[in-house]
Write a protein that holds these residues in place. Structure first.
Motif, PDB file in Angstrom:
ATOM      1  N   THR A  10       0.876  -1.267   0.128  1.00  0.00           N
ATOM      2  CA  THR A  10      -0.050   0.030   0.068  1.00  0.00           C
ATOM      3  C   THR A  10       1.016   1.330  -0.072  1.00  0.00           C
ATOM      4  OG1 THR A  10      -1.705  -1.170   1.138  1.00  0.00           O
ATOM      5  CG2 THR A  10      -1.721   1.302   1.267  1.00  0.00           C
ATOM      6  N   GLU A  11       1.927   1.143   0.718  1.00  0.00           N
ATOM      7  CA  GLU A  11       2.866   2.449   0.481  1.00  0.00           C
ATOM      8  C   GLU A  11       3.270   2.841  -0.844  1.00  0.00           C
ATOM      9  OE1 GLU A  11       3.552  -0.604   1.531  1.00  0.00           O
ATOM     10  OE2 GLU A  11       5.731  -1.162   1.449  1.00  0.00           O
ATOM     11  N   LEU A  12       3.419   1.767  -1.589  1.00  0.00           N
ATOM     12  CA  LEU A  12       3.637   2.388  -3.109  1.00  0.00           C
ATOM     13  C   LEU A  12       2.431   2.992  -3.651  1.00  0.00           C
ATOM     14  CD1 LEU A  12       5.231  -1.121  -4.101  1.00  0.00           C
ATOM     15  CD2 LEU A  12       6.309   1.119  -3.883  1.00  0.00           C
ATOM     16  N   LEU A  13       1.313   2.662  -3.235  1.00  0.00           N
ATOM     17  CA  LEU A  13       0.039   3.272  -4.075  1.00  0.00           C
ATOM     18  C   LEU A  13       0.087   4.408  -3.567  1.00  0.00           C
ATOM     19  CD1 LEU A  13      -2.388   0.200  -4.488  1.00  0.00           C
ATOM     20  CD2 LEU A  13      -0.935   1.234  -6.226  1.00  0.00           C
ATOM     21  N   LEU A  14       0.511   4.618  -2.101  1.00  0.00           N
ATOM     22  CA  LEU A  14      -0.036   5.919  -1.568  1.00  0.00           C
ATOM     23  C   LEU A  14       1.413   6.912  -1.851  1.00  0.00           C
ATOM     24  CD1 LEU A  14      -1.165   4.802   2.167  1.00  0.00           C
ATOM     25  CD2 LEU A  14      -2.561   5.999   0.050  1.00  0.00           C
ATOM     26  N   GLY A  15       2.237   6.464  -2.510  1.00  0.00           N
ATOM     27  CA  GLY A  15       3.359   7.341  -3.126  1.00  0.00           C
ATOM     28  C   GLY A  15       4.222   7.676  -2.151  1.00  0.00           C
ATOM     29  N   GLU A  16       4.357   6.639  -0.913  1.00  0.00           N
ATOM     30  CA  GLU A  16       5.071   6.772   0.193  1.00  0.00           C
ATOM     31  C   GLU A  16       6.532   6.556  -0.044  1.00  0.00           C
ATOM     32  OE1 GLU A  16       2.886   5.040   3.163  1.00  0.00           O
ATOM     33  OE2 GLU A  16       1.958   6.914   3.293  1.00  0.00           O
ATOM     34  N   ILE A  17       6.858   5.502  -0.955  1.00  0.00           N
ATOM     35  CA  ILE A  17       8.301   4.999  -1.390  1.00  0.00           C
ATOM     36  C   ILE A  17       8.124   5.001  -2.903  1.00  0.00           C
ATOM     37  CG2 ILE A  17       8.782   3.964   0.734  1.00  0.00           C
ATOM     38  CD1 ILE A  17       8.469   1.504  -0.615  1.00  0.00           C
ATOM     39  N   THR A  41       1.366  -2.839  -9.786  1.00  0.00           N
ATOM     40  CA  THR A  41       1.576  -2.531  -7.954  1.00  0.00           C
ATOM     41  C   THR A  41       0.155  -2.674  -7.496  1.00  0.00           C
ATOM     42  OG1 THR A  41       3.143  -0.789  -8.958  1.00  0.00           O
ATOM     43  CG2 THR A  41       2.390  -0.791  -6.811  1.00  0.00           C
TER      44      THR A  41
END
Lengths: 442, 442
Positions: A10-17, A41
Motif C-alpha cells: 500500500t505504501e507504493l500506492l500512496l506514493g510513500e516510497i 503495483t
C-alpha cells in the motif's frame, strides 16, 4: 519467456516510497533475455492482488513479485498466491530454522538495552510469532534463502487453472534483501530456464553522454535512428545526462555484440567527446580510473554544489587514493580563509565570477598540495540572483600544473537540478582535461 | 473516486529509469482522497496499452497516465486512448499555436550554433512535424497546458463501452513537465470532482524518526497499532530513517485532524526525542530552522560521508545564512593541514577514532570561526577495515562553546548505505544539541 513484475505494498500506492525494485528487476530480466510487458503495483489486499495475479498468469509465462512477505498482518503475498493457485500454505522447516537463528542473534545484539528480562521475553515471543508466519510457503514451492533478513522468498512452478505450468517467484521488498536473493538464486534459475527455451539473447549497451541534449543527439543521429533495425537505438534523457540504448537480439551474446559494434563505432565517431562511458560507468568512476592510471591527485572547492561533487567522487570505493579533499566554501569568508581568494577579487567580481572560480581552483590545488584543483561557484537559487547574475549562472574552474581554465554556464531547473547539473559539468570538465580533449568555452 | 495509474514507456520495463512519477502521483491522489488500487506499467505498444487500459476502465472510475505523449513514433498513449474509447484523434488549434511558439524560441536559443541556414531549416522542419503530432488529442478532450515543454496533456470524460462515463487524464512523462501540469490543472480539476462526490477527505501525517528502528517503534507502539481504527497507523522503513503514517478519514479536514491529534500526542510522548519532524520536514530543514532561529553558524568536517552532509544541508534554500563551510578532509594530510588534527592523534588512535572525530569537530569550528563544529569519520568500505575497526565503524563529533561530544556507532549496509546512515546520525546529533536534548553514548 515472458514474466510480469508485481510490486506489492500500500505504501507504493500512496506514493510513500519510490519503487526502485521494479527498475532493478526490469533491467535484470531484460539482460537475461526475458520479456516483461507489464508491471503492476497492488496494495496489501488479498482479493485485489489475487485478481491481478490471475490476469497476469493468464497472459504471461509467470510472475515475479516483490514485497508483502514480511511478518505483519499486512503482508499477504504468499496468501494471495496460495489462493490464486489453489495450494495450501505449509511451514518450511529450513526457513523456520533460519528465522530462529537470526532472531536469536538480533536478541543478543540488543542485549545491552535496559529492559527487564520478563518484558524482553514477552516482546520476543510476540515478535517470533510474526516472524514464523514468514516460513509458511505455498505447497511445492522451493524456498529462496535470505542471507540478510528473516523472510525467505520462493519459486513455485505449478500448472495454472488446469493449463500450462506457470512460474511464480516471490521476493521480499527491502532492496538490501531482495537484490542478493535475486542475484544468488533467482538469476541462475532464470538463466537456466531461458537456456532450455533455446537460443535467443538480448544484449544492450548504454552509451552515456555529458553536456549534450537529447534533441541534439537525435538530430546528429537522425539517419541512424530512422533506419534502425537490429540493434535498436533509443535515447533516454536522465536528470543531468543523456543515455543512448543500443539493443540487439541474436542467437548468441557474441553475435549480438557483433551487430552492435559497427553502430556504436559510428555513434562514437559522430559524438566522440560527449560520449564519456558505457553501461555502469559514471563520470565519477571514469575520472577516478583516469586519475588512478596517471597517478594524479585531486582537490575540489565547491560552492553552489554544496558537497555533491565530493559525495559523488567518494561513492567510488578506493577514491581516497586520489581525492585529497573537497572544501565546501559556502560563505565568502571561507573562500578567503580556506582557499586564499582575495577580498579584492570577491568585491570586484563577486563570488560567482570567472575570477573567483579560477582563484578557488588554484587555491584548493595549492592548499591541499594536489595535482589538480577543481572548482564550482554558481547561483542555485531560488534566492541570491541579480539582473546581471541570474539563477543558474555557474562558473567551473580547473587548475593544473600548466594553468587554469574557467567555463561559464547558464543552467536551467530548480535548486536541486542546478546543483546536479553543475556537479556533472564540473566532473565533465575534469574528464576532458584528463583525456586531453580541448576545453570548450560557451 | 477511484483512479488507476499508468506509466507508459519501454524504458520503464527495461529498468532504465526509476518510475518516480508514479510515487509522486500516488501521493497526490491519496492527499486528494482518491483511491488508487492498481498501478500499471506498459511499454510503447498500442495493443498492450489499449488492453491494459480496457481492464482498468472496466474496474475503476478512470485512469491517469504519464508518458508516451512525445513527438516520436514510440509515443503512443493518445493513439491507444483513442482506440480504446473509439474516438478519433483531432488537432487542437491552441496546442498547435503553443508548440510553434516554443519551437521558434528554442530555435532562437540555438541561433549561435554553427550550422548552414539551409541545413538548419531542414532539421527544423523535420522536428516540427514530430512536435505537431503532439497536438492531436482524442475528440472531446480538454488540453492541459504545458508551461515547460511542447507536449500538451489532456482530460477526457467519456462514456465507456456504453456504460458509465470514465475519466481519462494523460500527462507527459518528464517530471519537470508533468508536475507543474498536475499541480496547475489536474489537481484543481480532481479536487472539484471529489467535492462533487460528497464529503470525504483523507488526511495523513508522516511522523519522522531518527536513530530508531522500525521494529523498536512497533514494539513501543504495539497496543496502539493493534487497536488502530481511524486514524490508521503504519510504520514505513526508509533508507536511513523510519516514518509513521497516521491517516484519518472524515467529512472535513478539521474533523480528520481532530481524530489524529490525540494519537499523535501519545506517540510523541512515548518516542519523543527520536521524533524530529513531520511531513516534509527533513533533518536538514529542521536543523537549518533551529540554527537560523538561534542565530548560530555551523561548519562541518566530513570524512567517510564525502560531502553528503554538506550536500544535504545546502539542499535547503538560504542555507548560506548559517552554513559557513563543509570540509571533506578525505586524506590524513588534509585532516592535519586543514583541521589541525595532530600527527600524534592520527598515529596513536587512527583516522577513525574518538580522538580524531573530536579533533576534527574542534578543528573545523576553530578554522571556520563557527559556533558549532560537526564531524564524521568512519569506514564506509568495502576496503579499509581491520579486525579492530570493521566496516561501518563510525565516530560522530560535535564541538560547541561548552565542550565536545563524540559518539561511536557501528553502521550496517553497503558503502552508500553507510554514508547515508552516517550523514543522518551526524545531523541527528546536531539536532539533539540544538534542541537541548541529552547526548546519547552507545
Amino acid at each position: 519467456m515472458q514474466l510480469e513484475l508485481f510490486s506489492v505494498g500500500t505504501e507504493l500506492l500512496l506514493g510513500e516510497i519510490v519503487d526502485t525494485n521494479a527498475a532493478y528487476l526490469a533491467d535484470k530480466l531484460s539482460q537475461l533475455g526475458i520479456n516483461c510487458f507489464y508491471k503492476t503495483t497492488v496494495g496489501d489486499n488479498i482479493a485485489r492482488l489475487a485478481g491481478a495475479l490471475d490476469i497476469a498468469l493468464r497472459r504471461a509465462d509467470g510472475v515475479l513479485t516483490t514485497g508483502g512477505l514480511g511478518p505483519t498482518q499486512d503482508d499477504i503475498t504468499a496468501a494471495a498466491i496460495a489462493q490464486v493457485t489453489e495450494l495450501p500454505l505449509e511451514e518450511d522447516p529450513a526457513s523456520v530454522e533460519h528465522i530462529r537463528r537470526i532472531a536469536l542473534q538480533r536478541q543478543r545484539d540488543r542485549g545491552s538495552a535496559a529492559q527487564s528480562a520478563e518484558a524482553s521475553r514477552t516482546a520476543a515471543g510476540e515478535r517470533m510469532k510474526g516472524l514464523l508466519k514468514q516460513a509458511r510457503l505455498p505447497r511445492g514451492a522451493t524456498p529462496i534463502p535470505n542471507p540478510v533478513g528473516t523472510a525467505p522468498g520462493f519459486i513455485l512452478r505449478t500448472p495454472y487453472r488446469g493449463g500450462d505450468p506457470k512460474t511464480i517467484i516471490s521476493l521480499p521488498g527491502p532492496p538490501g534483501e531482495m537484490k542478493p536473493m535475486f542475484e544468488q538464486t533467482v538469476a541462475p534459475y532464470l538463466a537456466e530456464r531461458v537456456a532450455e527455451e533455446g537460443p535467443a539473447v538480448l544484449v544492450s549497451h548504454h552509451l552515456r553522454f555529458a553536456d549534450i541534449g537529447e534533441s541534439q543527439i537525435e538530430t546528429e543521429l537522425r539517419d541512424l535512428i530512422t533506419t534502425q533495425g537490429n540493434p535498436t537505438i533509443a535515447p533516454l534523457a536522465k536528470p543531468a545526462e543523456v543515455h543512448l540504448r543500443l539493443a540487439a537480439r541474436a542467437a548468441t551474446r557474441e553475435e549480438a555484440e557483433r551487430l552492435i559494434a559497427p553502430v556504436e563505432a559510428e555513434i562514437r565517431n559522430r559524438l566522440g567527446a560527449h560520449l564519456y562511458g558505457v553501461d555502469s560507468d559514471t563520470l565519477e568512476t571514469v575520472v577516478g580510473r583516469l586519475l588512478r592510471q596517471t597517478g594524479r591527485t585531486l582537490a575540489v572547492a565547491e560552492s553552489c554544489t554544496g558537497g555533491l561533487i565530493g559525495h559523488r567522487l567518494t561513492n567510488v570505493p578506493g577514491s581516497s587514493e586520489y581525492l585529497l579533499a573537497s572544501l565546501v566554501t559556502y560563505g565568502n569568508r571561507a573562500k578567503q580563509d580556506l582557499l586564499g581568494v582575495t577580498a579584492e577579487t570577491l568585491s570586484a567580481h563577486g563570488a560567482v565570477s570567472e575570477e573567483t572560480a579560477g582563484a578557488m581552483a588554484e587555491g584548493v590545488r595549492r592548499v591541499c598540495g594536489a595535482d589538480l584543483g577543481l572548482s564550482v561557484t554558481g547561483i542555485a537559487g531560488p534566492g541570491g540572483a541579480t539582473p546581471e547574475k541570474p539563477v543558474g549562472l555557474t562558473y567551473l574552474g580547473l587548475a593544473h600544473a600548466g594553468g587554469t581554465v574557467v567555463e561559464r554556464r547558464r543552467l536551467r531547473g530548480d535548486r536541486s537540478m542546478i546543483k546536479e547539473r553543475a556537479a556533472q559539468l564540473a566532473l565533465y570538465l575534469l574528464y576532458r582535461h584528463l583525456k586531453g580533449l580541448p576545453g570548450v568555452e560557451s
